[in-house]
Design a protein around this motif. Sequence first.
Motif, PDB file in Angstrom:
ATOM      1  N   SER A 189      23.833  -5.784  -7.599  1.00  0.00           N
ATOM      2  CA  SER A 189      22.939  -5.904  -6.618  1.00  0.00           C
ATOM      3  C   SER A 189      21.676  -6.749  -6.955  1.00  0.00           C
ATOM      4  CB  SER A 189      22.636  -4.822  -5.705  1.00  0.00           C
ATOM      5  OG  SER A 189      23.764  -4.200  -5.246  1.00  0.00           O
ATOM      6  N   GLU A 190      21.033  -6.336  -7.886  1.00  0.00           N
ATOM      7  CA  GLU A 190      19.869  -6.911  -8.497  1.00  0.00           C
ATOM      8  C   GLU A 190      19.810  -8.530  -8.791  1.00  0.00           C
ATOM      9  OE1 GLU A 190      17.393  -4.770 -11.278  1.00  0.00           O
ATOM     10  OE2 GLU A 190      17.908  -2.924 -10.412  1.00  0.00           O
ATOM     11  N   ALA A 191      21.140  -8.803  -9.406  1.00  0.00           N
ATOM     12  CA  ALA A 191      21.460 -10.240  -9.893  1.00  0.00           C
ATOM     13  C   ALA A 191      21.591 -11.075  -8.476  1.00  0.00           C
ATOM     14  CB  ALA A 191      22.732 -10.244 -10.621  1.00  0.00           C
ATOM     15  N   ILE A 192      22.359 -10.480  -7.587  1.00  0.00           N
ATOM     16  CA  ILE A 192      22.626 -10.960  -6.304  1.00  0.00           C
ATOM     17  C   ILE A 192      21.112 -11.563  -5.356  1.00  0.00           C
ATOM     18  CG2 ILE A 192      23.420 -11.123  -4.014  1.00  0.00           C
ATOM     19  CD1 ILE A 192      25.739  -9.355  -5.244  1.00  0.00           C
ATOM     20  N   LEU A 193      20.274 -10.520  -5.449  1.00  0.00           N
ATOM     21  CA  LEU A 193      18.961 -10.567  -4.910  1.00  0.00           C
ATOM     22  C   LEU A 193      18.122 -11.748  -5.576  1.00  0.00           C
ATOM     23  CD1 LEU A 193      17.765  -7.057  -4.509  1.00  0.00           C
ATOM     24  CD2 LEU A 193      18.122  -8.562  -2.610  1.00  0.00           C
ATOM     25  N   ARG A 194      18.236 -11.814  -6.862  1.00  0.00           N
ATOM     26  CA  ARG A 194      17.705 -13.170  -7.617  1.00  0.00           C
ATOM     27  C   ARG A 194      18.196 -14.256  -7.519  1.00  0.00           C
ATOM     28  NH1 ARG A 194      17.388  -8.827 -11.557  1.00  0.00           N
ATOM     29  NH2 ARG A 194      19.122  -9.775 -12.490  1.00  0.00           N
ATOM     30  N   PHE A 195      19.706 -14.301  -7.258  1.00  0.00           N
ATOM     31  CA  PHE A 195      20.354 -15.532  -6.996  1.00  0.00           C
ATOM     32  C   PHE A 195      20.354 -16.229  -5.646  1.00  0.00           C
ATOM     33  CE2 PHE A 195      24.244 -18.035  -6.390  1.00  0.00           C
ATOM     34  CZ  PHE A 195      24.228 -18.673  -7.449  1.00  0.00           C
ATOM     35  N   ALA A 196      20.356 -15.135  -4.723  1.00  0.00           N
ATOM     36  CA  ALA A 196      20.692 -16.058  -3.212  1.00  0.00           C
ATOM     37  C   ALA A 196      19.074 -16.239  -2.818  1.00  0.00           C
ATOM     38  CB  ALA A 196      21.158 -14.846  -2.574  1.00  0.00           C
ATOM     39  N   ASP A 197      19.397 -17.092  -2.187  1.00  0.00           N
ATOM     40  CA  ASP A 197      18.025 -17.614  -1.346  1.00  0.00           C
ATOM     41  C   ASP A 197      17.757 -16.678  -0.250  1.00  0.00           C
ATOM     42  OD1 ASP A 197      17.630 -20.281  -2.717  1.00  0.00           O
ATOM     43  OD2 ASP A 197      19.765 -20.867  -1.659  1.00  0.00           O
ATOM     44  N   ILE A 198      18.497 -16.290   0.224  1.00  0.00           N
ATOM     45  CA  ILE A 198      18.578 -14.875   1.464  1.00  0.00           C
ATOM     46  C   ILE A 198      19.550 -14.034   1.197  1.00  0.00           C
ATOM     47  CG2 ILE A 198      18.396 -14.455   3.957  1.00  0.00           C
ATOM     48  CD1 ILE A 198      17.709 -17.554   4.097  1.00  0.00           C
ATOM     49  N   THR A 199      19.183 -12.864   1.177  1.00  0.00           N
ATOM     50  CA  THR A 199      20.193 -11.594   1.031  1.00  0.00           C
ATOM     51  C   THR A 199      20.036 -10.928   2.332  1.00  0.00           C
ATOM     52  OG1 THR A 199      19.861 -11.995  -1.428  1.00  0.00           O
ATOM     53  CG2 THR A 199      20.970  -9.732  -0.515  1.00  0.00           C
ATOM     54  N   VAL A 200      21.249 -10.559   2.888  1.00  0.00           N
ATOM     55  CA  VAL A 200      21.314  -9.865   3.942  1.00  0.00           C
ATOM     56  C   VAL A 200      21.738  -8.217   3.504  1.00  0.00           C
ATOM     57  CG1 VAL A 200      22.498  -8.986   6.134  1.00  0.00           C
ATOM     58  CG2 VAL A 200      22.133 -11.443   5.666  1.00  0.00           C
ATOM     59  N   VAL A 201      20.869  -7.162   3.714  1.00  0.00           N
ATOM     60  CA  VAL A 201      20.915  -6.007   3.178  1.00  0.00           C
ATOM     61  C   VAL A 201      21.276  -5.024   4.232  1.00  0.00           C
ATOM     62  CG1 VAL A 201      19.749  -4.282   1.500  1.00  0.00           C
ATOM     63  CG2 VAL A 201      19.376  -6.800   1.207  1.00  0.00           C
ATOM     64  N   PRO A 202      22.403  -4.503   4.473  1.00  0.00           N
ATOM     65  CA  PRO A 202      22.428  -3.439   5.439  1.00  0.00           C
ATOM     66  C   PRO A 202      21.866  -2.101   4.702  1.00  0.00           C
ATOM     67  CG  PRO A 202      24.514  -3.910   4.442  1.00  0.00           C
ATOM     68  CD  PRO A 202      23.613  -4.721   3.807  1.00  0.00           C
ATOM     69  N   VAL A 203      20.956  -1.608   5.563  1.00  0.00           N
ATOM     70  CA  VAL A 203      20.140  -0.227   5.074  1.00  0.00           C
ATOM     71  C   VAL A 203      21.271   0.901   4.779  1.00  0.00           C
ATOM     72  CG1 VAL A 203      18.779   1.697   5.715  1.00  0.00           C
ATOM     73  CG2 VAL A 203      18.009  -0.942   6.284  1.00  0.00           C
ATOM     74  N   SER A 204      22.500   0.851   5.437  1.00  0.00           N
ATOM     75  CA  SER A 204      23.512   2.023   5.203  1.00  0.00           C
ATOM     76  C   SER A 204      24.066   1.808   3.830  1.00  0.00           C
ATOM     77  CB  SER A 204      24.445   1.925   6.262  1.00  0.00           C
ATOM     78  OG  SER A 204      25.241   0.817   6.335  1.00  0.00           O
ATOM     79  N   GLY A 205      23.836   0.740   3.000  1.00  0.00           N
ATOM     80  CA  GLY A 205      24.521   0.417   2.190  1.00  0.00           C
ATOM     81  C   GLY A 205      23.905   0.580   0.578  1.00  0.00           C
ATOM     82  N   LEU A 206      22.228   0.907   1.077  1.00  0.00           N
ATOM     83  CA  LEU A 206      21.467   1.413  -0.001  1.00  0.00           C
ATOM     84  C   LEU A 206      21.870   2.810  -0.549  1.00  0.00           C
ATOM     85  CD1 LEU A 206      18.095   0.085   1.427  1.00  0.00           C
ATOM     86  CD2 LEU A 206      19.599  -1.149  -0.342  1.00  0.00           C
ATOM     87  N   PRO A 207      21.405   3.174  -1.548  1.00  0.00           N
ATOM     88  CA  PRO A 207      21.747   4.364  -2.220  1.00  0.00           C
ATOM     89  C   PRO A 207      20.980   5.394  -1.215  1.00  0.00           C
ATOM     90  CG  PRO A 207      20.796   2.914  -4.154  1.00  0.00           C
ATOM     91  CD  PRO A 207      20.743   2.226  -2.728  1.00  0.00           C
ATOM     92  N   GLU A 208      21.424   6.516  -0.954  1.00  0.00           N
ATOM     93  CA  GLU A 208      21.181   7.610  -0.112  1.00  0.00           C
ATOM     94  C   GLU A 208      19.666   8.034  -0.102  1.00  0.00           C
ATOM     95  OE1 GLU A 208      22.967  11.622   1.671  1.00  0.00           O
ATOM     96  OE2 GLU A 208      24.482  10.083   1.078  1.00  0.00           O
ATOM     97  N   GLY A 209      19.047   8.098  -1.140  1.00  0.00           N
ATOM     98  CA  GLY A 209      17.664   8.664  -1.371  1.00  0.00           C
ATOM     99  C   GLY A 209      16.762   7.436  -1.178  1.00  0.00           C
ATOM    100  N   GLU A 210      17.221   6.037  -0.773  1.00  0.00           N
ATOM    101  CA  GLU A 210      16.277   4.983  -0.830  1.00  0.00           C
ATOM    102  C   GLU A 210      16.373   4.480   0.551  1.00  0.00           C
ATOM    103  OE1 GLU A 210      14.440   4.492  -3.280  1.00  0.00           O
ATOM    104  OE2 GLU A 210      15.703   5.426  -4.606  1.00  0.00           O
ATOM    105  N   ARG A 211      17.034   5.073   1.633  1.00  0.00           N
ATOM    106  CA  ARG A 211      17.254   4.372   3.038  1.00  0.00           C
ATOM    107  C   ARG A 211      15.778   4.498   3.892  1.00  0.00           C
ATOM    108  NH1 ARG A 211      23.260   6.455   3.852  1.00  0.00           N
ATOM    109  NH2 ARG A 211      24.127   5.276   2.019  1.00  0.00           N
TER     110      ARG A 211
END
Length: 176
Positions: free
Chosen positions: A59-81
């Motif tokens: 995930s971190e590498a994708i965030l750095r690589f992509a120009d725009i990243t679509v992030v579903p909140v439900s896909g984040l670690p439970e404690g970070e939502r």
Amino acid sequence: MVSRNSVGLTTRRLTDKDLSGDHSVLVIDRHGFSLIENSTFSRDGVTVVADLGTWNQHSEAILRFADITVVPVSGLPEGERNHPVDFVTQHGGVRFILTSGVEPIVVCDGNGMVQISVPNVSTVDSLGAGDIFVGALSFHLDHLPLLDAVSLASVMASQSCATRSPRVSTNGVLAN
């Protein structure tokens, strides 16, 4: 679209030949990232949109690589939502879009944050709405500014929730 399916079938690595022609948006998902992270293709004039899906080791590498990243909140670690903007920013996100069902979409473009309302529909089935959002976003990014593309993608994804989607059972037959 660069992806790897759920049973692990993949294609070869992406090259400049794959991007020849009139391609201005490349969509990757978290499964397909390994196919392009070390590729040698030229990104000149190509906007890379990533569909992050569920948070994982890439995930971190994708965030750095992509120009725009679509992030579903439900896909984040439970404690970070509860604080998704902070979480994604702390992990390298600069230009990203947070989606969370009927909640407003949060667009962070590197210069600030904007919320876009999700159209109200009578939800029948939300299966595939995230994929429809990413596909519509990518299509509209080819000719519209980011916020306009997000708004139109939101309409299309919301409308898809108003009807029942086909579901395939484990034996390959459409389920009721």
